[in-house]
Scaffold this active site. Sequence first.
Site, PDB file in Angstrom:
ATOM      1  N   ARG A 127       2.663   6.149   2.959  1.00  0.00           N
ATOM      2  CA  ARG A 127       3.348   4.886   3.430  1.00  0.00           C
ATOM      3  C   ARG A 127       2.623   4.761   4.797  1.00  0.00           C
ATOM      4  O   ARG A 127       2.040   5.595   5.394  1.00  0.00           O
ATOM      5  CB  ARG A 127       4.894   5.364   3.976  1.00  0.00           C
ATOM      6  CG  ARG A 127       5.717   5.267   2.855  1.00  0.00           C
ATOM      7  CD  ARG A 127       6.135   3.934   2.168  1.00  0.00           C
ATOM      8  NE  ARG A 127       7.041   3.732   1.398  1.00  0.00           N
ATOM      9  CZ  ARG A 127       6.685   3.519   0.013  1.00  0.00           C
ATOM     10  NH1 ARG A 127       5.355   3.444  -0.479  1.00  0.00           N
ATOM     11  NH2 ARG A 127       7.576   3.237  -1.077  1.00  0.00           N
ATOM     12  N   HIS A 177      -1.460  -2.636  -0.645  1.00  0.00           N
ATOM     13  CA  HIS A 177      -0.421  -1.889  -1.413  1.00  0.00           C
ATOM     14  C   HIS A 177      -0.477  -1.990  -2.959  1.00  0.00           C
ATOM     15  O   HIS A 177       0.799  -2.356  -3.247  1.00  0.00           O
ATOM     16  CB  HIS A 177       1.014  -2.279  -0.664  1.00  0.00           C
ATOM     17  CG  HIS A 177       1.883  -1.191  -0.811  1.00  0.00           C
ATOM     18  ND1 HIS A 177       3.007  -0.905   0.143  1.00  0.00           N
ATOM     19  CD2 HIS A 177       2.239  -0.244  -1.961  1.00  0.00           C
ATOM     20  CE1 HIS A 177       3.593  -0.073  -0.306  1.00  0.00           C
ATOM     21  NE2 HIS A 177       3.281   0.485  -1.440  1.00  0.00           N
TER      22      HIS A 177
HETATM   23  C1  GLV Z   1       5.343   2.087  -4.044  1.00  0.00           C
HETATM   24  O1  GLV Z   1       5.051   2.143  -2.808  1.00  0.00           O
HETATM   25  C2  GLV Z   1       6.417   3.225  -4.136  1.00  0.00           C
HETATM   26  O2  GLV Z   1       6.919   3.785  -3.459  1.00  0.00           O
HETATM   27  O3  GLV Z   1       6.687   3.035  -5.701  1.00  0.00           O
END
Ligand code: GLV
Length: 308
Positions: free
Chosen positions: A223, A271
Amino acid sequence: MSVLFYSEADDPVPWRQAFAAALPEMPFQVWPDVEDTESVRYALVWNPPSGLLEKLPNLRAVLALGAGVDALLADPATPQVPVLRLLDAGLAPQMAEYAVYAVLHFHRRMRDYEKQQKQRIWNQLAPMPARSWSVGIMGTGVIGGLILEHLVTLGYLACGWSRSGTSIQGVESFAGEAELEAFLSKCRVVINVLPLTPHTIGILGRRTFNAMPRGSYVVNIGRGGHLIEEELVAALDSGQIAGAMLDVFNEEPLPQSSPLWSHPNVIVTPHIAGVTIAAEAEAQVIENVKRMERGEQPVGVVDRAKGY
Ligand code: GLV
């Protein structure tokens, strides 16, 4: 009884079809077209707005459409019902592909060759055997474990660091705060897949970078909150860290003004290291709903004290 779906990132259509096929007796409502909040037993969600789940008086469980549930747990408005997260469910292989690609990219000096190509330079850089590269994974759960397996197969020196230590064949294991520096001091590449919790927030910062050998690499697919971005930029500028591949950021989308976009030694991706694919994840989600309907224990129940 019904299921409520909320996500800005996921298409509800395949989920609706999967539920209709497997649990035809359970209506599937997609926010904001909800006729009846009282009937909702299960909320299948990704990043719901704060307060939405509080409107469901008969909610039995929150099923996250992803692996990391930090945002749900950080929100005091998330009801005190079990929160379930995806375990693998198609995410682990994608994350492992990304991690292996990052290691190969840095180890095989692709950044240098890209620069050479721009200048039409034909220059063979010295090869480095994989066994001379130590790659450390922070977080050795389902995702970290799969990355480590792939790295071992490719011949890298694989190390794992986690809260309590895990034993994986061919992998040197380190545990807890006490062994963090010993772990980092070995790593030519550090790949973070930890869950974001109060213990891991900001874990990729100056102290971590300084404990790694000079000229090492950082890959963040956990993250954004794990990484102190300005401390990474400083470590890159000083040469302590030679390069970084980043998929997650404190603020997403990454603001236009971020220096990470144009840093010569940073690769930015939006992401995408692990994206939930309904066809891969629906079996786990539906089986969990069925188990709960039968009064059995589902899989992937989050320990709120641990945060994952
Ligand atoms: C994506 O970031 C997830 O946590 O699945």
